[in-house]
Design a protein around this motif. Structure first.
Motif, PDB file in Angstrom:
ATOM      1  N   LEU A   1      59.188  90.403  63.211  1.00 13.86           N
ATOM      2  CA  LEU A   1      59.747  89.437  62.690  1.00 13.86           C
ATOM      3  C   LEU A   1      60.805  90.448  61.491  1.00 13.86           C
ATOM      4  CD1 LEU A   1      58.287  86.180  61.484  1.00 13.86           C
ATOM      5  CD2 LEU A   1      59.910  86.682  63.451  1.00 13.86           C
ATOM      6  N   GLY A   2      60.089  91.498  61.359  1.00 14.52           N
ATOM      7  CA  GLY A   2      60.686  92.607  60.337  1.00 14.52           C
ATOM      8  C   GLY A   2      61.779  93.694  61.127  1.00 14.52           C
TER       9      GLY A   2
ATOM     10  N   ASN B   1      73.558  69.979  62.051  1.00 12.01           N
ATOM     11  CA  ASN B   1      72.949  68.926  62.291  1.00 12.01           C
ATOM     12  C   ASN B   1      72.512  68.410  63.609  1.00 12.01           C
ATOM     13  OD1 ASN B   1      75.464  68.386  63.307  1.00 12.01           O
ATOM     14  ND2 ASN B   1      75.802  66.238  62.419  1.00 12.01           N
ATOM     15  N   GLY B   2      72.648  69.773  64.575  1.00 15.12           N
ATOM     16  CA  GLY B   2      72.464  69.561  65.836  1.00 15.12           C
ATOM     17  C   GLY B   2      71.654  70.919  66.503  1.00 15.12           C
ATOM     18  N   VAL B   3      71.180  71.775  65.833  1.00 12.34           N
ATOM     19  CA  VAL B   3      70.540  73.116  66.251  1.00 12.34           C
ATOM     20  C   VAL B   3      69.362  73.198  65.699  1.00 12.34           C
ATOM     21  CG1 VAL B   3      70.701  75.354  66.953  1.00 12.34           C
ATOM     22  CG2 VAL B   3      72.782  73.957  67.477  1.00 12.34           C
ATOM     23  N   THR B   4      68.324  73.724  66.271  1.00 15.99           N
ATOM     24  CA  THR B   4      67.002  74.070  65.747  1.00 15.99           C
ATOM     25  C   THR B   4      66.966  75.623  66.118  1.00 15.99           C
ATOM     26  OG1 THR B   4      66.115  71.920  65.404  1.00 15.99           O
ATOM     27  CG2 THR B   4      64.761  73.773  65.361  1.00 15.99           C
ATOM     28  N   ALA B   5      66.574  76.594  65.285  1.00 18.56           N
ATOM     29  CA  ALA B   5      66.275  77.910  65.508  1.00 18.56           C
ATOM     30  C   ALA B   5      64.794  78.140  65.223  1.00 18.56           C
ATOM     31  CB  ALA B   5      67.087  78.905  64.680  1.00 18.56           C
ATOM     32  N   SER B   6      64.272  78.891  66.148  1.00 19.72           N
ATOM     33  CA  SER B   6      62.856  79.491  65.951  1.00 19.72           C
ATOM     34  C   SER B   6      62.465  80.721  66.677  1.00 19.72           C
ATOM     35  CB  SER B   6      61.884  78.369  66.603  1.00 19.72           C
ATOM     36  OG  SER B   6      62.215  78.092  68.102  1.00 19.72           O
TER      37      SER B   6
ATOM     38  N   THR C   1      66.987  90.429  59.126  1.00 20.90           N
ATOM     39  CA  THR C   1      65.826  90.349  60.272  1.00 20.90           C
ATOM     40  C   THR C   1      65.985  89.193  60.949  1.00 20.90           C
ATOM     41  OG1 THR C   1      64.337  89.098  58.787  1.00 20.90           O
ATOM     42  CG2 THR C   1      64.413  91.503  58.440  1.00 20.90           C
ATOM     43  N   LEU C   2      65.124  89.153  62.162  1.00 27.43           N
ATOM     44  CA  LEU C   2      65.224  87.895  63.008  1.00 27.43           C
ATOM     45  C   LEU C   2      64.797  86.727  62.321  1.00 27.43           C
ATOM     46  CD1 LEU C   2      66.168  87.707  66.022  1.00 27.43           C
ATOM     47  CD2 LEU C   2      63.341  87.668  66.406  1.00 27.43           C
ATOM     48  N   ALA C   3      63.916  86.770  61.420  1.00 26.38           N
ATOM     49  CA  ALA C   3      63.446  85.674  60.409  1.00 26.38           C
ATOM     50  C   ALA C   3      64.543  85.321  59.740  1.00 26.38           C
ATOM     51  CB  ALA C   3      62.220  86.134  59.610  1.00 26.38           C
ATOM     52  N   ASN C   4      65.229  86.404  59.039  1.00 28.50           N
ATOM     53  CA  ASN C   4      66.361  85.958  58.220  1.00 28.50           C
ATOM     54  C   ASN C   4      67.287  84.901  59.093  1.00 28.50           C
ATOM     55  OD1 ASN C   4      66.299  89.151  56.594  1.00 28.50           O
ATOM     56  ND2 ASN C   4      65.352  87.012  56.086  1.00 28.50           N
ATOM     57  N   VAL C   5      67.779  85.659  60.369  1.00 26.51           N
ATOM     58  CA  VAL C   5      68.820  84.688  61.025  1.00 26.51           C
ATOM     59  C   VAL C   5      67.972  83.213  61.493  1.00 26.51           C
ATOM     60  CG1 VAL C   5      69.935  84.831  63.501  1.00 26.51           C
ATOM     61  CG2 VAL C   5      69.589  87.031  62.137  1.00 26.51           C
TER      62      VAL C   5
ATOM     63  N   SER D   1      59.489  89.632  69.559  1.00 30.93           N
ATOM     64  CA  SER D   1      59.964  88.629  69.177  1.00 30.93           C
ATOM     65  C   SER D   1      61.410  88.447  69.701  1.00 30.93           C
ATOM     66  CB  SER D   1      59.921  88.576  67.703  1.00 30.93           C
ATOM     67  OG  SER D   1      58.830  88.720  66.955  1.00 30.93           O
ATOM     68  N   LYS D   2      61.439  87.040  69.905  1.00 34.64           N
ATOM     69  CA  LYS D   2      62.768  86.369  70.609  1.00 34.64           C
ATOM     70  C   LYS D   2      63.249  85.151  69.613  1.00 34.64           C
ATOM     71  CE  LYS D   2      62.353  88.091  75.307  1.00 34.64           C
ATOM     72  NZ  LYS D   2      62.751  87.595  76.767  1.00 34.64           N
ATOM     73  N   LEU D   3      64.706  85.136  69.695  1.00 35.58           N
ATOM     74  CA  LEU D   3      65.202  83.825  68.948  1.00 35.58           C
ATOM     75  C   LEU D   3      65.341  82.950  69.840  1.00 35.58           C
ATOM     76  CD1 LEU D   3      66.315  82.988  66.012  1.00 35.58           C
ATOM     77  CD2 LEU D   3      68.442  83.752  67.009  1.00 35.58           C
ATOM     78  N   VAL D   4      64.792  81.753  69.427  1.00 33.32           N
ATOM     79  CA  VAL D   4      65.263  80.437  70.682  1.00 33.32           C
ATOM     80  C   VAL D   4      66.294  79.627  69.758  1.00 33.32           C
ATOM     81  CG1 VAL D   4      64.014  78.772  71.562  1.00 33.32           C
ATOM     82  CG2 VAL D   4      62.806  80.743  71.630  1.00 33.32           C
ATOM     83  N   LEU D   5      67.317  79.203  70.451  1.00 34.21           N
ATOM     84  CA  LEU D   5      68.088  78.091  69.858  1.00 34.21           C
ATOM     85  C   LEU D   5      67.987  76.874  70.754  1.00 34.21           C
ATOM     86  CD1 LEU D   5      71.161  80.305  69.203  1.00 34.21           C
ATOM     87  CD2 LEU D   5      69.244  79.577  67.527  1.00 34.21           C
TER      88      LEU D   5
END
Length: 473
Positions: A119-120, A167-172, A152-156, A193-197
């Motif tokens: 995440l860093g 009101n329509g997208v969740t990021a993890s 960072t990825l966590a910041n994004v 780590s990868k970002l999932v939308l």
């Protein structure tokens, strides 16, 4: 020599004991009479409370039969609950249908192909803006996310989830094994780590796209989050649910479909094999009607048991007890009125079914109600509307019973007024006891005064007798 004593020194009598016995003899019968009336009043109050409770329970059962929607209740059954489950609401029309589930609705999901070392790791060197937009016709609102340089990825992830208007997208962020590109890959065996939308709702209308406004070099930083480059993501494409009902196609964005068959909800679980259909049967819910009528019979008999007990005569045998409302005119009136309103014909009925007896509900000579299930089911099958009339029409059994029960149970009604009166009577017994005690206290003082005076006189007589005996002896 004078003798003054309240203990009978002059006469030798137990003055206190005698006075107490006289007081008890005077007080106890009056106290017993008050206590008897108090006990009787409390029993009557308790009996009225039991009657009120039983009438309320009976009214609850009556009101369920009075509700006209009961006789329109339907049930929906799927022949294969692994494909879809179903429920029916008011307005559903009985009928048989076939359903083929061609596809399920899916939510769009994008997973970055870019891998980050924890995440860093820096996701953007220069920062910029990520702009999210939705498919035409979506009720979702386009929104933008500002990403600072060095984020960072966590910041994004956090910036997307907290963005105003999102009101329509969740990021993890997911932590997974590195995708090897060869035996000499230095990251082999490591976790990345990868970002999932993910779209919050299913259906193509809720699909979204991401554009990056950044000075990061192409293929780096925020540019790796733009959907314009297909290589940026591994994706699950948003999809609509599609079904065929009686051979006709219907497309919806959700897997819960409520508007293809009015009043019927379909919860899609998995597609059927191509060309395979599942039967959907929408029918009148006679089981619910049967149960509601059965509950009514049970409630009536429970009320009958209560009224019988409250007005029962225990007999003359030793230890026998009477009901707390034995001989009570109000109890008799209520019992008679309820039975009459239950058994009288329904003048507003529109068919030959114009009484409870006609649909299988009868009351025997001892007042117990019984239900002939076969006769009731035949009536429900032959003419459900007529059965409804027996209970819900203008002079229907449930309508007039509910009206009569409301009169008895209302604030200020006959039962309420009787309870108020009895509570006042109960409160008066305390005053009677207090007044009785005051009278007894005054009587005790008077008796003690008289006995002490007598004791003094007797003592003086004895002294005189002793003196004369000594003088003339």
């Amino acid at each position: 020599m004078s003798v003054v004593s309240s203990t009978g020194l002059g006469s030798g009598m137990d003055i206190n004991g005698i006075v107490q016995q006289l007081i008890t003899a005077e007080q106890q019968p009056q106290l017993d009479a008050i206590t008897k009336q108090e006990t009787s009043t409390k029993a009557s109050l308790s009996g009225l409370g039991s009657l009120k409770s039983a009438l309320s329970s009976f009214q609850a059962a009556v009101r369920k039969l009075k509700d006209g929607s009961l006789y329109k209740a339907t049930q929906a059954v799927s022949s294969d609950a692994t494909i879809f489950t179903t429920t029916a609401q008011a307005g559903a029309v009985p009928g048989k249908h076939t359903v083929e589930v061609t596809s399920l609705a899916k939510a769009q999901q994008l997973t970055t192909n870019a891998e980050y070392s924890g995440l860093g790791a820096v996701a953007s060197a220069n920062g910029g803006t990520l702009n999210f937009t939705y498919a035409a016709g979506s009720t979702k609102t386009a929104f933008s996310v500002t990403v600072a340089a060095g984020a960072t990825l966590a910041n994004v992830r956090d910036a997307i989830n907290s963005a105003t208007g999102n009101n329509g997208v969740t990021a993890s962020v997911i932590n997974v094994d590195h995708t090897s590109t060869g035996p000499l890959d230095p990251l082999n065996g490591t976790t990345v780590s990868k970002l999932v939308l993910t779209s919050k709702d299913t259906g193509t209308v809720n699909g979204f796209s991401v554009a990056a406004a950044t000075t990061d070099a192409a293929g780096t930083g925020l540019d790796l989050f733009a959907t314009s480059a297909p290589a940026n993501y591994s994706s699950v494409t948003a999809a609509d649910a599609q079904i065929k009902v009686d051979g006709q196609t219907a497309t919806r964005s959700l897997n819960t479909i409520t508007d293809v068959l009015p009043g019927v909800t379909l919860n899609l679980l998995q597609p059927t094999a191509v060309g395979t259909t599942v039967n959907l049967d929408v029918s009148l819910d006679t089981a619910t009607i049967n149960k509601t009528i059965t509950d009514f019979v049970t409630a009536y008999n429970s009320l009958h048991t209560t009224t019988n007990s409250l007005g029962s005569y225990g007999g003359s045998a030793a230890g026998a007890t009477n009901g707390p409302l034995l001989g009570d005119s109000l109890l008799r009136n209520i019992t008679h009125s309820i039975r009459q309103n239950t058994t009288d014909p329904v003048t507003s009925a529109t068919s030959n079914y114009n009484s409870l007896a006609m649909i299988g509900i009868t009351i025997d000579k001892s007042g117990v109600m019984s239900l002939d299930s076969t006769k009731l089911n035949n009536a429900l099958t032959a003419n459900l509307s007529a059965v409804s009339d027996v209970f819900t029409s203008t002079s229907g059994v449930a309508v007039r019973l509910d009206d009569k029960l409301s009169v008895y149970l209302q604030s200020g009604g006959a039962l309420d007024s009787r309870q108020t009166s009895l509570n006042k009577t109960l409160a008066s017994f305390d005053d009677q006891k207090t007044n009785l005690q005051l009278r007894m206290d005054n009587l005790q003082k008077g008796l003690q005064k008289q006995f002490i005076a007598m004791d003094l006189a007797v003592g003086q007589f004895r002294q005189t007798a002793t003196f004369l005996t000594q003088k003339f002896g």
